[in-house]
Design an enzyme around this catalytic site. Sequence first.
Site, PDB file in Angstrom:
ATOM      1  N   THR A 291      -3.073   0.438  -3.376  1.00 47.96           N
ATOM      2  CA  THR A 291      -2.397  -0.995  -2.881  1.00 47.96           C
ATOM      3  C   THR A 291      -2.523  -1.983  -3.594  1.00 47.96           C
ATOM      4  OG1 THR A 291      -2.416  -2.513  -0.715  1.00 47.96           O
ATOM      5  CG2 THR A 291      -4.621  -1.638  -1.473  1.00 47.96           C
TER       6      THR A 291
ATOM      7  N   SER B 176     -11.068  -3.591   3.591  1.00 48.49           N
ATOM      8  CA  SER B 176      -9.806  -3.264   3.745  1.00 48.49           C
ATOM      9  C   SER B 176      -9.495  -2.251   5.020  1.00 48.49           C
ATOM     10  CB  SER B 176      -9.012  -2.934   2.444  1.00 48.49           C
ATOM     11  OG  SER B 176      -9.111  -1.296   2.307  1.00 48.49           O
TER      12      SER B 176
ATOM     13  N   THR C 282       0.745  -1.070   0.050  1.00 46.82           N
ATOM     14  CA  THR C 282      -0.027   0.002  -0.262  1.00 46.82           C
ATOM     15  C   THR C 282       1.037   1.288  -0.057  1.00 46.82           C
ATOM     16  OG1 THR C 282      -1.496  -1.072   1.251  1.00 46.82           O
ATOM     17  CG2 THR C 282      -1.855   1.209   1.107  1.00 46.82           C
TER      18      THR C 282
ATOM     19  N   GLY D  71       0.155   0.449   5.497  1.00 42.87           N
ATOM     20  CA  GLY D  71       0.840  -0.327   6.643  1.00 42.87           C
ATOM     21  C   GLY D  71      -0.184  -1.337   6.864  1.00 42.87           C
ATOM     22  N   GLY D  72      -1.164  -1.872   5.910  1.00 41.99           N
ATOM     23  CA  GLY D  72      -2.010  -3.147   6.327  1.00 41.99           C
ATOM     24  C   GLY D  72      -2.877  -2.863   7.533  1.00 41.99           C
TER      25      GLY D  72
END
Length: 558
Positions: free
Chosen positions: A396, A436, A378, A457-458
Amino acid sequence: MLNRLLKYRRTLTVLIILLLWQYPLFSQPGKLPSVQGANGMVSTAHPLASEAALQVLKNGGNAVDAAIAAAFTIGVVEPDGSGIGGGGSMLIYMKEKNTSYYIDFYQKASEEVNQIDWKRSEGFNAKTILIPGNVAGLVTAIDNFGTVSLDEVLEDAIRYAEQGFPIDNTLATIILDNFELIDRYKSTRNIFMPGGFPLMEGDVLVQKELANTLRVIAEKGIKGFYEGEVAQKISKSVRNAGGMITLNDLKNYKAEITQPLMGNYRGYDIVTANLPQSGVALIETMNMMENINFKELGHYTESSLALHLMSEIFLRSYADRFDVVGDPKYSEIPVNGLLSKDYANARFRQISNDSTSAKGYRKTEPGNPLDYDNSGQTTHISVVDKEGNMVSLTQTLGTFFGSGFSVDGIVFNSSYINFSARIENNKLEPGKTPRSTISPTFLFKDGKPFLCLGTPGGGRIIATLAEIIVNIVDFGMSAESANQAPRFYCQVNDDYLNMEKRISESIRAVLLKKGHNIKVYEDFDLFFGGAQFIIIDRDNNKLYGTADKRRGGVALGY
């Protein structure tokens, strides 16, 4: 010349980080100097993308034009994290109309996705590819809100793909770390491991096939990607590799312009990503944060209780997100309950000052927002222009290098893995968008734009954004100080309270006694994302930009 410039910037970044290690960051918490400008500011995770955006602004383009130029460019120069094989979302604020818009262009499942039989033991591969949305989202944005032509904003992306650019240490390290994934498919191996060896720092990355694909998009727009020869090759290649994208999937994909979600934190209006992205979790988090008296407790790097309470808040907001957030076209999501301050207050009252749950993080129970629902890798790019327009854009591939599969230079996402096997609202269904954590965000103060914010950063995205907002709103930090402050993170699907080692051992010792299991990372660790943001001070005609040193980003203003 370009190589020397990039090496100079990398050296400067290292020197800044060394200085931060030498001198305590919080001896003067608001004083780290931020990049300043009066006419425009851009912040991205790569200097070439920032330069592309800034040049568009200087040439008379608006914030949308600049952001789209940066988005296409960073997909070329930071191909591990994003690109036209992925998707994302963006917030746009248009000053003249005093209105914010949200564009969702996240990946969607194929209408024939049920033909895919993927098991997690397989790892990332072509089966994990969903329909990419980046091209539709970026072109939709410039068609509706931009002022320059698509081929103009694609110039730099095409040039860097065609002529190449020297890769930096961050990209070189990520290539090496993902050697096996890249090596899985010949088409991807030929891009990043020509001759069979991973490209190293300073090597020139050339992506001629990608340059040709971008030229087709520049000429034909959305149809150049979702119809015609490019679409036919994508569909055929993905299906031959075991994945599922049909020509009909591509032709029918549309980016959606909708309304953002709204919240409030200590008098600052929050504008953030709508469902199925995770702005709702950020607002719930900040609603709970209002219960913490930071003036009394102090900063989380100085107060073990402040850090403990914030961690417990993260556990609860992540548990709620995991339990109920999904695509609203397929499920009834109790969004009003999740946004309710009464609900947040009830969740906060469950927290003990003395200990975390004896059952462990994974046993954190979700709440019941339905009881309150009857009220009304991302990358990230932030841009503000001289007129006051803003763009916060996150895009991302899902994970570093996504599926590892590529066609015509396009590296494709791995977003299939975002679906849940046992959570009804986020189960795999044809045509569905998985949830997400991406959450591009604005803050407004007294009705005026104040902060343009976002991060990759997930799972760490929500925690990172919340910490930055607390640093700025509660502690009055400068943009740079707020960005480089130590970070921490925990969530319901983890066993550890993860933190950078600049958080002192004395704080860690108290947290251990409260029952937290701690995992310590480097002083400035890429694990915690790479925030890019801009503080807007319109009263003094100043823009303050910052790019995260964890990611090698650059903020530029004029």
